[in-house]
Design an enzyme around this catalytic site. Sequence first.
Site, PDB file in Angstrom:
ATOM      1  N   SER A 234       0.874  -1.343   0.206  1.00 44.72           N
ATOM      2  CA  SER A 234      -0.118  -0.031   0.073  1.00 44.72           C
ATOM      3  C   SER A 234       0.894   1.392  -0.027  1.00 44.72           C
ATOM      4  O   SER A 234       1.871   1.020   0.478  1.00 44.72           O
ATOM      5  CB  SER A 234      -0.964   0.109   1.159  1.00 44.72           C
ATOM      6  OG  SER A 234       0.004   0.340   2.363  1.00 44.72           O
ATOM      7  N   ASP A 235       0.383   2.240  -0.552  1.00 46.09           N
ATOM      8  CA  ASP A 235       0.988   3.514  -0.154  1.00 46.09           C
ATOM      9  C   ASP A 235       0.901   3.877   1.397  1.00 46.09           C
ATOM     10  O   ASP A 235       0.095   3.208   1.792  1.00 46.09           O
ATOM     11  CB  ASP A 235       0.416   4.757  -1.301  1.00 46.09           C
ATOM     12  CG  ASP A 235       1.255   5.878  -1.223  1.00 46.09           C
ATOM     13  OD1 ASP A 235       2.519   5.822  -0.444  1.00 46.09           O
ATOM     14  OD2 ASP A 235       1.449   6.842  -2.307  1.00 46.09           O
ATOM     15  N   TRP A 236       1.786   4.945   1.547  1.00 49.01           N
ATOM     16  CA  TRP A 236       1.790   4.966   3.092  1.00 49.01           C
ATOM     17  C   TRP A 236       0.374   5.374   3.883  1.00 49.01           C
ATOM     18  O   TRP A 236      -0.077   6.474   3.404  1.00 49.01           O
ATOM     19  CB  TRP A 236       3.019   5.765   3.362  1.00 49.01           C
ATOM     20  CG  TRP A 236       4.247   5.101   3.943  1.00 49.01           C
ATOM     21  CD1 TRP A 236       4.935   5.302   5.165  1.00 49.01           C
ATOM     22  CD2 TRP A 236       4.614   4.016   3.085  1.00 49.01           C
ATOM     23  NE1 TRP A 236       5.879   4.399   4.951  1.00 49.01           N
ATOM     24  CE2 TRP A 236       5.658   3.575   4.110  1.00 49.01           C
ATOM     25  CE3 TRP A 236       4.472   3.236   2.019  1.00 49.01           C
ATOM     26  CZ2 TRP A 236       6.564   2.603   3.727  1.00 49.01           C
ATOM     27  CZ3 TRP A 236       5.192   2.107   1.680  1.00 49.01           C
ATOM     28  CH2 TRP A 236       6.438   1.813   2.544  1.00 49.01           C
ATOM     29  N   ALA A 238      -2.328   4.230   3.146  1.00 48.62           N
ATOM     30  CA  ALA A 238      -3.475   4.252   2.138  1.00 48.62           C
ATOM     31  C   ALA A 238      -4.533   3.076   2.335  1.00 48.62           C
ATOM     32  O   ALA A 238      -5.477   3.086   1.769  1.00 48.62           O
ATOM     33  CB  ALA A 238      -3.005   4.131   0.604  1.00 48.62           C
TER      34      ALA A 238
END
Length: 874
Positions: A234-236, A238
């Site tokens: 995941s993006d941070w 997200a």
Amino acid sequence: MSRPALPDDTELSDRIRTLDLESKVRLLTGASLWRLPAEPRLGLSAVTMSDGPQGVRGTGDDPAETGLLAPAPSALAATWNTELAERLGNLFATAARRKGVDVVLGPVVNLQRTPVAGRHFEYFSEDPLLTGTLAAALVRGLQNRGVSACLKHFVANDSETDRTRYRSRLDERTLREVYLAPFEQVLAEAEPWSVMAAYSGVDDGIESAPMTENARLLREVLKEEWGFAGPVVSDWAATGSTVASAVGGLDLAMPGPEPLWGEPLAEAVRAGEVDERLIDDKVLRLLRLAAHTGRLGEPGQNPVPSAAPAGPTEEEFRLLREVAARGMVLLRNQGDLLPLAPGGSRAALPVPPPEDLRHEPHLPRPAPDGIRSVALIGPNAVTPYLQGGGSAFVPAVRTVSFEDGLRAALPEDVRLSVHRGGDSRLRPPYLTDARLTDPGTGTAGVRAHHLDADGNQVGGRIRPSGDWSGYSDFGPETHRVVLRTVLTLTEPGTHRLEIGCVGRYGVTVDGEEVLAGDDDRGVELILDSTHNNPTLRGIDLEVGPQPRRIALDVDLTVVEPGGYDRFVTAQLRHAPPGSTPYEEIAEAAAAAQAADVAVVVVGTNEEVESEGWDRTALDLPGHQNDLVRKVLAANPRTIVVVNAGAPVLLPWADEAPALLWAWLPGQEAGHALADVLLGRVEPSGRLPWTLPARAEDVPVPDAVPRDGVVDYGEGVHIGHRAWDKGGLSPAFPFGHGLGWTRWAYESVAVSQSSVSTDLPSPAGGDGLNLTVELTNTGPRAGGEVVQVYVEPPRDGVDRPVRLLAGFATVQAAAGARTTADLHVPTRAFQVWDAGTGGWRTPSGRYRLHVGRSSRDLRLTAEVTVDAGRFHAAR
Ligand code: BGC
């Protein structure tokens, strides 16, 4: 480099079977901000991640940590050079190993859909093929050395406004042909070991979901159709769900521990909402990543990490310098003003203009001798913008400013003077300790008083500056933070204080409330990206002949973001009276007039190009256009250097004798610029995007979501394709760049490499091969980027007027002939057929244009496609 064979999936699955559900689920979210958990029973040690793509920042465990700072990706893209990109990937791998990093969070293969995109500098190009080709080379360079890339941000996350909330709406054909294309290409050509799912969502008419939950794109396309075997990270922060993300195809929720995974995920498995086989698959993907990066040993043992390579080394500095210099794009060079010939070497002097043009003020006057004085001018000459802001930021191990670089390169008898020509920052600087006193102790600075719910003081800190962005150095009992200081204002006149706070705040001056509010939007923005800045509100303070001391209190209520650090934010900025740039501009123009040559460096800065926000305009900030015009008028031998990663409007471009785009050049900026200005290196860059002449021409002028949707209504017409479709003239077209020499394109021959449409990669495999003969007709050796654009037949489907289909770089000595071999993949002729869910090659007559840019096409060949087969057109 030979590496041990990786354990096969059967063996890894056997290992996974030895763990219970809770132990497996524990591995799927971070142990911390950058590290995954270890599991000795699997032989798994902690995998460490760190941001790219301008270098490798590291984990910040050591606050003094520094690193190698490369030119930003748009600068690398401007080289159009895969060999350089691969070498840079090698350098990143070494930098990562030095910091114990296994996964570099990059490269970014989102596209420059709009020039205002905040992370434009982090993207390679507006073109999918150029992006995919260079990113694949970079990934190869990283992974050849055992460090994983993390290809990001999957997918259609091409702007920053409301980035955690918007959904990109685009039809499947646009998604396939444009935005998925670079991901598909890099996967096929370089097999990145991990991929990052974006904050934003995609609605392609088939499924509409945030990217961390988008089963269609993560599971069906990325994993099943393309065979991606690694984890989707995941993006941070997200991850917004437990079941939907786990089922949707997310494998690792970062950073960690992510409260929505861990125990809630195990519970969802026990409740039958998530199949345990999905959990096993996620762990398997993690183990494959760990195996590739040397973090998987025998069960029960911890693999011994290899020793960190020594460095940084001079060789690494040289590579960063080479990429920065070679990526610079020479946009104009009237009368061959560049390269400069300092110190009296007559032979290399600029060629004098013809007699009848000598009166023309904007042509360089021939110097009677070599150059003896240089005026280096501009806000970015004094403070170069070396890298874009946001998560890509790297504290550089060293920086070479433009001034330092020129001083080191110019002969000692050449005088170099430096003039800022006005500040270009729109926000005044932070207050510094020179004006701040803690009233309690008399110490210089601002004191934070931490107050509990009843207003009792429970702690405090002092800091020497007015920057209190994201301050969180207090305990859970703190509910308010009051910043208290006494400000000393000495200069008579109007001082301006600009104060920006997030959440609920109140500001008093000498005990009287001057500002108060509750900036919810500020909280939202900061949570969207901590790189965002609060809205500033101004207070004017009059000072007479006597200095004034002012008691300033800023009362902040702690923001509770849920799951992350509680924080307060206040920015205390100050502009003294009379801070207008015009005196400085006049002084700079006078210096330009007195010098043999003026080098004006204009550009963006940390207020302009960063993750977290998109720009609202393309203008150079501040009064830089006035500065350039004044300097051009003062000295016809003026070289304008643009220090920016993304397009800025240059309304005076036609008047600048020499114009060089120097990008965000990284730590070796000054050496690289000197190499180019003095002709040691050819600026062989070509624009990887289109430079607009006027804001009103820009095809996609903003990416502001409407009702939460960013509508990609322009379809497949991105970048130069849109400029061609609209028949508009940019300031400089995609692919443009002059270099030191001139080229004659002699001939093109086309041969077929195969007829199959079953492609291993959008850029490789079958298609056509082109042989282009060209001659260096200029006075110097040089390099050329030969580009081929396919023009599809204009019937049936709405297709780009022309699309970039291949390119090659060649070198030749002055007067020499050379051959460029280009490959045009079958994919360049294809369209995505949403009806059949596959690629098809429309029949008809296609033209292949070969040239120096999207608008400088020199040779044409034609082929016909009939039932998927190519024929030479007669
Ligand atoms: C960015 C990512 C980055 C991550 C970790 C996010 O805000 O979008 O590109 O890798 O932070 O810093």
